[in-house]
Design a protein around this motif. Structure first.
Motif, PDB file in Angstrom:
ATOM      1  N   VAL A  68      22.291  45.733  43.203  1.00  0.00           N
ATOM      2  CA  VAL A  68      23.107  46.776  44.117  1.00  0.00           C
ATOM      3  C   VAL A  68      24.138  47.447  43.401  1.00  0.00           C
ATOM      4  N   ALA A  69      24.700  46.508  42.743  1.00  0.00           N
ATOM      5  CA  ALA A  69      26.211  47.180  42.146  1.00  0.00           C
ATOM      6  C   ALA A  69      25.612  48.232  40.914  1.00  0.00           C
ATOM      7  N   TYR A  70      24.554  47.990  40.201  1.00  0.00           N
ATOM      8  CA  TYR A  70      24.160  48.997  39.020  1.00  0.00           C
ATOM      9  C   TYR A  70      23.630  50.079  39.784  1.00  0.00           C
ATOM     10  N   GLU A  71      22.605  49.923  40.820  1.00  0.00           N
ATOM     11  CA  GLU A  71      22.230  51.363  41.486  1.00  0.00           C
ATOM     12  C   GLU A  71      23.350  52.230  42.059  1.00  0.00           C
ATOM     13  N   LEU A  72      24.335  51.437  42.772  1.00  0.00           N
ATOM     14  CA  LEU A  72      25.502  52.360  43.486  1.00  0.00           C
ATOM     15  C   LEU A  72      26.455  52.833  42.680  1.00  0.00           C
ATOM     16  N   GLY A  73      26.451  52.043  40.959  1.00  0.00           N
ATOM     17  CA  GLY A  73      27.545  52.336  40.141  1.00  0.00           C
ATOM     18  C   GLY A  73      28.745  51.833  40.550  1.00  0.00           C
ATOM     19  N   LEU A  74      28.795  50.919  41.311  1.00  0.00           N
ATOM     20  CA  LEU A  74      30.193  50.253  41.794  1.00  0.00           C
ATOM     21  C   LEU A  74      30.532  49.161  40.895  1.00  0.00           C
ATOM     22  N   PRO A  75      31.865  48.832  40.992  1.00  0.00           N
ATOM     23  CA  PRO A  75      32.374  47.605  40.132  1.00  0.00           C
ATOM     24  C   PRO A  75      31.286  46.323  40.724  1.00  0.00           C
ATOM     25  N   PHE A  76      31.255  45.291  39.701  1.00  0.00           N
ATOM     26  CA  PHE A  76      30.579  44.006  40.061  1.00  0.00           C
ATOM     27  C   PHE A  76      31.493  42.860  39.635  1.00  0.00           C
ATOM     28  N   TYR A  77      31.907  41.823  40.431  1.00  0.00           N
ATOM     29  CA  TYR A  77      32.809  40.918  40.280  1.00  0.00           C
ATOM     30  C   TYR A  77      31.877  39.796  40.961  1.00  0.00           C
ATOM     31  N   ARG A  78      31.861  38.643  39.868  1.00  0.00           N
ATOM     32  CA  ARG A  78      31.042  37.342  40.234  1.00  0.00           C
ATOM     33  C   ARG A  78      31.960  36.260  40.303  1.00  0.00           C
ATOM     34  N   TRP A  79      31.824  35.440  41.517  1.00  0.00           N
ATOM     35  CA  TRP A  79      32.704  34.346  41.751  1.00  0.00           C
ATOM     36  C   TRP A  79      31.576  33.276  41.601  1.00  0.00           C
ATOM     37  N   ASP A  80      31.691  32.307  40.831  1.00  0.00           N
ATOM     38  CA  ASP A  80      30.735  30.997  40.677  1.00  0.00           C
ATOM     39  C   ASP A  80      31.511  29.986  41.346  1.00  0.00           C
ATOM     40  N   VAL A  81      31.049  29.436  42.502  1.00  0.00           N
ATOM     41  CA  VAL A  81      31.658  28.491  43.053  1.00  0.00           C
ATOM     42  C   VAL A  81      31.387  26.965  42.649  1.00  0.00           C
ATOM     43  N   ARG A  82      32.566  25.869  42.509  1.00  0.00           N
ATOM     44  CA  ARG A  82      32.167  24.732  42.116  1.00  0.00           C
ATOM     45  C   ARG A  82      32.420  23.884  43.197  1.00  0.00           C
ATOM     46  N   SER A  83      32.198  22.605  42.934  1.00  0.00           N
ATOM     47  CA  SER A  83      32.611  21.508  44.060  1.00  0.00           C
ATOM     48  C   SER A  83      34.175  21.343  44.209  1.00  0.00           C
ATOM     49  N   THR A  84      34.760  21.846  43.219  1.00  0.00           N
ATOM     50  CA  THR A  84      36.342  21.717  43.372  1.00  0.00           C
ATOM     51  C   THR A  84      36.816  22.987  43.956  1.00  0.00           C
ATOM     52  N   SER A  85      36.146  24.301  44.202  1.00  0.00           N
ATOM     53  CA  SER A  85      36.589  25.493  44.253  1.00  0.00           C
ATOM     54  C   SER A  85      37.441  25.558  45.590  1.00  0.00           C
ATOM     55  N   LYS A  86      38.439  26.381  45.671  1.00  0.00           N
ATOM     56  CA  LYS A  86      39.062  26.621  46.933  1.00  0.00           C
ATOM     57  C   LYS A  86      39.103  28.040  46.986  1.00  0.00           C
ATOM     58  N   ALA A  87      39.385  28.452  48.609  1.00  0.00           N
ATOM     59  CA  ALA A  87      39.178  30.126  48.705  1.00  0.00           C
ATOM     60  C   ALA A  87      40.250  30.803  48.289  1.00  0.00           C
ATOM     61  N   LYS A  88      41.359  30.119  47.932  1.00  0.00           N
ATOM     62  CA  LYS A  88      42.557  30.984  47.248  1.00  0.00           C
ATOM     63  C   LYS A  88      42.232  31.246  46.016  1.00  0.00           C
ATOM     64  N   GLU A  89      41.311  30.694  45.198  1.00  0.00           N
ATOM     65  CA  GLU A  89      41.156  30.912  43.907  1.00  0.00           C
ATOM     66  C   GLU A  89      40.195  32.337  43.746  1.00  0.00           C
ATOM     67  N   GLU A 145      26.764  30.535  45.215  1.00  0.00           N
ATOM     68  CA  GLU A 145      26.371  29.094  45.690  1.00  0.00           C
ATOM     69  C   GLU A 145      27.407  28.674  46.563  1.00  0.00           C
ATOM     70  N   ILE A 146      27.908  29.231  47.602  1.00  0.00           N
ATOM     71  CA  ILE A 146      29.092  28.708  48.282  1.00  0.00           C
ATOM     72  C   ILE A 146      28.953  27.426  48.794  1.00  0.00           C
ATOM     73  N   ASP A 147      27.643  26.923  49.094  1.00  0.00           N
ATOM     74  CA  ASP A 147      27.472  25.537  49.586  1.00  0.00           C
ATOM     75  C   ASP A 147      27.979  24.451  48.693  1.00  0.00           C
ATOM     76  N   LYS A 148      28.360  24.692  47.338  1.00  0.00           N
ATOM     77  CA  LYS A 148      28.719  23.789  46.353  1.00  0.00           C
ATOM     78  C   LYS A 148      30.089  23.353  46.624  1.00  0.00           C
ATOM     79  N   ALA A 149      31.038  24.068  47.352  1.00  0.00           N
ATOM     80  CA  ALA A 149      32.310  23.778  47.808  1.00  0.00           C
ATOM     81  C   ALA A 149      32.294  22.720  49.164  1.00  0.00           C
TER      82      ALA A 149
END
Length: 325
Positions: A68-89, A145-149
């Motif tokens: 989607v980001a490629y076709e629209l030419g928009l910035p792409f930022y990825r957040w890989d969620v871990r078991s210790t991740s907090k929303a603030k991060e 993988e939001i369900d890892k947190a």
């Protein structure tokens, strides 16, 4: 007043604008999206709601966001969620220890790269925070993988992924009227494998939901193969690498591999069914691992299954296709 949609995903990656953002993916992301998935993406953009994707591993949930980001030419930022991740991060991190260190170091060396009197030198934006700070366009943010947190994680996100689309940073004084507020609301794509059960109901109500099914016929698999090798060919034509270009298998080998692969999945009884990425690796090995491509006629029935270590990641599954027919 009718809300207009400025950005619309079509599934045709050739529609990429020439003036794409520098943070947009620069590499063509081959992706075959069906009509309903395209509609789900555009509904999420139109309603300004996160798009929650579920489906078995290897069905293409994660790669959709980059496409989607490629076709629209928009910035792409990825957040890989871990078991210790907090929303603030996903918004920001603040390094108070480094600031304290610099205060002491400044007494010895006045030529530090950072200014301890300026607390913003010690905050770093995460994927969501970077998207909120964009002034010229929205970003595509993948929360993978939001369900890892833990179970509180999705609900903690709700306070940010809604009006007024803003967050505060108390450590730097960016609060109240000075808080970080999104000029352009990011387009959020979230993936889930249900590792810890269902996500909280308040969070689910906020999302547009789509379940990505594995392509169940050989024609769709052939489309994926075509897109994959076309993207590889285009990438190689733009680079000066000495790496050999992967040879596209013959149509007969693609057809035989697709039929055998789908037969394996339909037979059931596997602890983990192989996905699209495993299929592409297997097809590549069938074509190029040995000096000659594997015989497409033998592939339809032969056991042991050639290169089964690429398809099966559980010992019982691996052994099932190890015996000779």
């Amino acid at each position: 007043m009718e809300r207009k949609i400025k950005y619309k995903f079509t599934g045709n990656l050739e529609n990429r604008p020439q003036n794409s953002h520098p943070d947009s993916p620069q590499k063509l992301e081959p992706y075959i999206a069906d009509r309903e998935l395209i509609q789900a993406v555009n509904l999420a953009i139109y309603l300004r709601r996160p798009l929650l994707l579920e489906g078995e591993a290897g069905c293409g949930k994660t790669r959709l966001a980059a496409a989607v980001a490629y076709e629209l030419g928009l910035p792409f930022y990825r957040w890989d969620v871990r078991s210790t991740s907090k929303a603030k991060e996903g918004l920001y991190t603040y390094d108070a220890i480094l600031r304290l260190h610099d205060v002491q170091a400044q007494k010895v060396d006045s030529k530090l790269n950072r200014d301890p009197s300026n607390p913003t030198c010690y905050r770093q934006f995460g994927a969501l925070g970077r998207a909120f700070c964009l002034k010229d366009c929205p970003a595509i943010v993948l929360i993978d993988e939001i369900d890892k947190a833990d179970l509180d994680f999705p609900n903690d996100l709700l306070a940010v992924l809604d009006e007024p689309w803003a967050f505060e940073i108390p450590e730097t004084g960016e609060i109240g009227d000075n808080k970080i507020k999104a000029t352009h609301e990011p387009i959020i794509i979230i993936t889930s494998n249900k590792e810890k059960g269902n996500l909280p109901a308040p969070f689910l109500r906020r999302c547009v939901y789509y379940f990505i099914k594995f392509p169940g016929d050989s024609e769709r698999l052939r489309e994926i193969v075509e897109a994959h090798y076309q993207a590889q060919a285009e990438d190689s034509s733009q680079e000066t690498s000495d790496e050999p270009v992967a040879t596209k298998p013959s149509s007969e080998l693609i057809e035989s591999a697709s039929e055998r692969f789908l037969a394996i999945r339909k037979a059931k009884g596997l602890f983990r069914e192989p996905g699209t990425s495993e299929f592409l690796d297997w097809l590549n090995a069938l074509q190029s691992f040995d000096s000659q491509p594997y015989s497409h006629s033998k592939l339809k029935t032969i056991n042991p299954l050639p290169y089964r270590e690429l398809l099966f990641k559980q010992s019982a599954d691996w052994e099932k296709y190890a015996s000779a027919s």
